[in-house]
Design a protein around this motif. Structure first.
Motif, PDB file in Angstrom:
ATOM      1  N   ASP A   1      48.638 -36.589  36.857  1.00  0.00           N
ATOM      2  CA  ASP A   1      48.803 -35.979  38.182  1.00  0.00           C
ATOM      3  C   ASP A   1      50.247 -35.552  38.404  1.00  0.00           C
ATOM      4  OD1 ASP A   1      46.145 -36.552  38.683  1.00  0.00           O
ATOM      5  OD2 ASP A   1      46.577 -38.410  39.778  1.00  0.00           O
ATOM      6  N   PHE A   2      51.173 -36.144  37.637  1.00  0.00           N
ATOM      7  CA  PHE A   2      52.601 -35.895  37.839  1.00  0.00           C
ATOM      8  C   PHE A   2      53.206 -35.046  36.726  1.00  0.00           C
ATOM      9  CE2 PHE A   2      51.418 -39.921  39.739  1.00  0.00           C
ATOM     10  CZ  PHE A   2      51.974 -39.844  41.008  1.00  0.00           C
ATOM     11  N   LEU A   3      52.384 -34.616  35.763  1.00  0.00           N
ATOM     12  CA  LEU A   3      52.903 -33.884  34.615  1.00  0.00           C
ATOM     13  C   LEU A   3      52.447 -32.434  34.612  1.00  0.00           C
ATOM     14  CD1 LEU A   3      52.236 -36.509  31.754  1.00  0.00           C
ATOM     15  CD2 LEU A   3      54.261 -36.280  33.223  1.00  0.00           C
ATOM     16  N   LYS A   4      53.300 -31.548  34.081  1.00  0.00           N
ATOM     17  CA  LYS A   4      52.925 -30.156  33.882  1.00  0.00           C
ATOM     18  C   LYS A   4      51.911 -30.081  32.737  1.00  0.00           C
ATOM     19  CE  LYS A   4      57.431 -28.334  35.331  1.00  0.00           C
ATOM     20  NZ  LYS A   4      58.628 -27.563  34.915  1.00  0.00           N
ATOM     21  N   SER A   5      51.132 -29.017  32.724  1.00  0.00           N
ATOM     22  CA  SER A   5      50.078 -28.886  31.720  1.00  0.00           C
ATOM     23  C   SER A   5      50.648 -28.885  30.306  1.00  0.00           C
ATOM     24  CB  SER A   5      49.272 -27.613  31.963  1.00  0.00           C
ATOM     25  OG  SER A   5      50.116 -26.462  31.920  1.00  0.00           O
ATOM     26  N   GLU A   6      51.807 -28.238  30.103  1.00  0.00           N
ATOM     27  CA  GLU A   6      52.388 -28.206  28.771  1.00  0.00           C
ATOM     28  C   GLU A   6      52.878 -29.585  28.333  1.00  0.00           C
ATOM     29  OE1 GLU A   6      55.372 -25.952  31.492  1.00  0.00           O
ATOM     30  OE2 GLU A   6      53.202 -26.251  31.310  1.00  0.00           O
TER      31      GLU A   6
ATOM     32  N   GLN B   1      49.880 -31.503  27.204  1.00  0.00           N
ATOM     33  CA  GLN B   1      49.499 -31.074  25.863  1.00  0.00           C
ATOM     34  C   GLN B   1      50.391 -31.708  24.801  1.00  0.00           C
ATOM     35  OE1 GLN B   1      49.542 -26.788  25.908  1.00  0.00           O
ATOM     36  NE2 GLN B   1      47.829 -26.622  27.335  1.00  0.00           N
ATOM     37  N   SER B   2      51.692 -31.745  25.072  1.00  0.00           N
ATOM     38  CA  SER B   2      52.628 -32.364  24.125  1.00  0.00           C
ATOM     39  C   SER B   2      52.347 -33.853  23.973  1.00  0.00           C
ATOM     40  CB  SER B   2      54.070 -32.158  24.596  1.00  0.00           C
ATOM     41  OG  SER B   2      54.415 -30.794  24.621  1.00  0.00           O
ATOM     42  N   LEU B   3      52.068 -34.505  25.100  1.00  0.00           N
ATOM     43  CA  LEU B   3      51.755 -35.931  25.070  1.00  0.00           C
ATOM     44  C   LEU B   3      50.471 -36.177  24.282  1.00  0.00           C
ATOM     45  CD1 LEU B   3      52.099 -38.867  25.931  1.00  0.00           C
ATOM     46  CD2 LEU B   3      50.997 -38.287  28.108  1.00  0.00           C
ATOM     47  N   GLU B   4      49.456 -35.386  24.553  1.00  0.00           N
ATOM     48  CA  GLU B   4      48.176 -35.562  23.866  1.00  0.00           C
ATOM     49  C   GLU B   4      48.330 -35.344  22.364  1.00  0.00           C
ATOM     50  OE1 GLU B   4      43.497 -34.477  24.630  1.00  0.00           O
ATOM     51  OE2 GLU B   4      45.037 -33.068  25.325  1.00  0.00           O
TER      52      GLU B   4
ATOM     53  N   MET C   1      58.958 -37.832  30.856  1.00  0.00           N
ATOM     54  CA  MET C   1      57.993 -37.835  29.759  1.00  0.00           C
ATOM     55  C   MET C   1      58.421 -36.858  28.669  1.00  0.00           C
ATOM     56  SD  MET C   1      55.147 -39.514  29.131  1.00  0.00           S
ATOM     57  CE  MET C   1      55.852 -39.844  27.514  1.00  0.00           C
ATOM     58  N   GLU C   2      58.928 -35.697  29.063  1.00  0.00           N
ATOM     59  CA  GLU C   2      59.429 -34.733  28.082  1.00  0.00           C
ATOM     60  C   GLU C   2      60.562 -35.340  27.259  1.00  0.00           C
ATOM     61  OE1 GLU C   2      58.744 -30.347  30.152  1.00  0.00           O
ATOM     62  OE2 GLU C   2      60.617 -31.424  30.491  1.00  0.00           O
ATOM     63  N   TYR C   3      61.470 -36.017  27.936  1.00  0.00           N
ATOM     64  CA  TYR C   3      62.602 -36.650  27.254  1.00  0.00           C
ATOM     65  C   TYR C   3      62.109 -37.706  26.268  1.00  0.00           C
ATOM     66  CZ  TYR C   3      66.813 -39.383  26.445  1.00  0.00           C
ATOM     67  OH  TYR C   3      67.852 -40.053  25.850  1.00  0.00           O
ATOM     68  N   THR C   4      61.157 -38.502  26.699  1.00  0.00           N
ATOM     69  CA  THR C   4      60.616 -39.554  25.840  1.00  0.00           C
ATOM     70  C   THR C   4      60.027 -38.983  24.564  1.00  0.00           C
ATOM     71  OG1 THR C   4      60.138 -41.037  27.695  1.00  0.00           O
ATOM     72  CG2 THR C   4      58.892 -41.392  25.668  1.00  0.00           C
ATOM     73  N   LEU C   5      59.227 -37.944  24.690  1.00  0.00           N
ATOM     74  CA  LEU C   5      58.574 -37.351  23.526  1.00  0.00           C
ATOM     75  C   LEU C   5      59.601 -36.759  22.563  1.00  0.00           C
ATOM     76  CD1 LEU C   5      55.551 -35.655  25.315  1.00  0.00           C
ATOM     77  CD2 LEU C   5      55.491 -37.684  23.852  1.00  0.00           C
ATOM     78  N   ASN C   6      60.639 -36.146  23.091  1.00  0.00           N
ATOM     79  CA  ASN C   6      61.699 -35.609  22.233  1.00  0.00           C
ATOM     80  C   ASN C   6      62.482 -36.737  21.572  1.00  0.00           C
ATOM     81  OD1 ASN C   6      61.188 -32.855  22.673  1.00  0.00           O
ATOM     82  ND2 ASN C   6      62.388 -32.841  24.555  1.00  0.00           N
ATOM     83  N   ASP C   7      62.744 -37.795  22.331  1.00  0.00           N
ATOM     84  CA  ASP C   7      63.529 -38.914  21.823  1.00  0.00           C
ATOM     85  C   ASP C   7      62.802 -39.644  20.694  1.00  0.00           C
ATOM     86  OD1 ASP C   7      66.070 -40.188  22.263  1.00  0.00           O
ATOM     87  OD2 ASP C   7      64.976 -41.964  22.893  1.00  0.00           O
ATOM     88  N   LEU C   8      61.488 -39.720  20.786  1.00  0.00           N
ATOM     89  CA  LEU C   8      60.715 -40.402  19.750  1.00  0.00           C
ATOM     90  C   LEU C   8      60.867 -39.707  18.396  1.00  0.00           C
ATOM     91  CD1 LEU C   8      57.447 -41.188  21.743  1.00  0.00           C
ATOM     92  CD2 LEU C   8      59.073 -42.870  20.834  1.00  0.00           C
ATOM     93  N   LYS C   9      61.051 -38.397  18.417  1.00  0.00           N
ATOM     94  CA  LYS C   9      61.196 -37.645  17.168  1.00  0.00           C
ATOM     95  C   LYS C   9      62.490 -38.017  16.442  1.00  0.00           C
ATOM     96  CE  LYS C   9      58.730 -33.630  19.064  1.00  0.00           C
ATOM     97  NZ  LYS C   9      58.856 -32.209  19.469  1.00  0.00           N
TER      98      LYS C   9
END
Length: 289
Positions: A99-104, A107-110, A190-198
């Motif tokens: 509910d708090f995330l943009k669609s893109e 998609q990145s999270l999924e 969430m965007e930062y987290t996904l980038n940081d994990l890489k």
């Protein structure tokens, strides 16, 4: 998975001030008015190959009477604390993270979750801070960071030796920090987290090397700077506010004849707002072991 979440939360709480940039150890002696104690910057998750720990930890432990940790890690195994963790870190009712995330971002999270064999549906009730910590713990475990950290090692040793142990904050206070992390800024976090994990594998090598060598400038650059600039509210919540709470407690310890070894995540020693810099401003003498 739930039990380890806080180990990572504290793992990234690292080090520093320019006056100590050439230190060679993650442990310091703090003195004032004829009294002293020891402060050690810690990592909360390690691999077996990280042992033995830097000898300065053992020297400080053997020359102190009271061990002081961030919190009682054993408390996180209790049903009461686990229940409170879930109550504060999960959405209730129909509310969910997407509910708090943009669609893109969804998609990145999924896509990331699919690469780790985790269904998106299984994490939708996690608040962003809880999910960020959980995914990072899982990645750390994948990278072999599953061993006992500095805090747990000395906590267990003190327990076996019937040594007195104190704590800087309660388990419930730490739950409060986690539940509020990223609140109001869920998509960016969430965007930062996904980038940081890489980049986590590369960061780990630098972090562990800097920690063992007391290279606080590198720790600040690798583990802290991006949080300060991108998420100042998270930095204030996880580092600054806690530093302000801990410094008076450390001052009280310094006023006693009893020698303490105080262990906490190394980031709390970093920068001009770090605990070492604050103690120096209060007239304390700081010496690296």
């Amino acid at each position: 998975m739930k039990k380890n979440t806080f180990f990572y939360l504290l793992f990234f709480c690292f080090i520093f001030s320019a006056n100590f940039a050439f230190a060679k150890s993650p442990v310091w002696k703090v003195s004032k008015d004829g009294h002293h104690l020891f402060i050690g910057g810690t990592l909360h998750l390690l691999t077996p190959s990280d042992y033995p720990l830097p000898p300065s930890f053992d020297a400080a432990y053997k020359n102190s009477k009271l061990l002081v940790l961030e919190t009682d890690l054993q408390k996180f195994n209790s049903p009461e604390v686990q229940q409170e963790l879930l109550r504060r870190a999960l959405y209730t009712g129909d509310q969910k993270l997407t509910d708090f995330l943009k669609s893109e971002t969804v998609q990145s999270l999924e896509s990331y979750l699919a690469s780790r064999g985790i269904p998106l549906q299984s994490v939708l009730k996690f608040k962003v801070g809880m999910l960020s910590m959980t995914l990072t713990v899982l990645e750390l475990e994948r990278l072999g960071m599953v061993g006992t950290g500095v805090d747990a090692y000395y906590g267990l040793r003190a327990l076996n030796e019937n040594r007195k142990v104190g704590y800087l904050e309660t388990a419930y206070e730490q739950i409060n920090y986690l539940s509020r992390m990223g609140e109001g800024n869920e998509n960016k976090f969430m965007e930062y987290t996904l980038n940081d994990l890489k980049s986590l594998p590369q960061q780990l090598d630098s972090i562990k090397k800097a920690w063992k060598n007391g290279d606080t400038a590198l720790l600040e650059k690798v583990a802290l700077d991006s949080w300060v600039y991108l998420f100042p509210e998270v930095y204030e919540l996880l580092v600054l506010d806690r530093n302000k709470n801990w410094v008076p407690k450390i001052q009280q310890m310094l006023a006693t004849k009893e020698v303490e070894l105080v262990l906490f995540g190394a980031l709390h020693l970093a920068g001009d707002d770090g605990i070492l810099a604050q103690l120096e401003k209060l007239g304390c003498k700081i010496e690296n072991l």
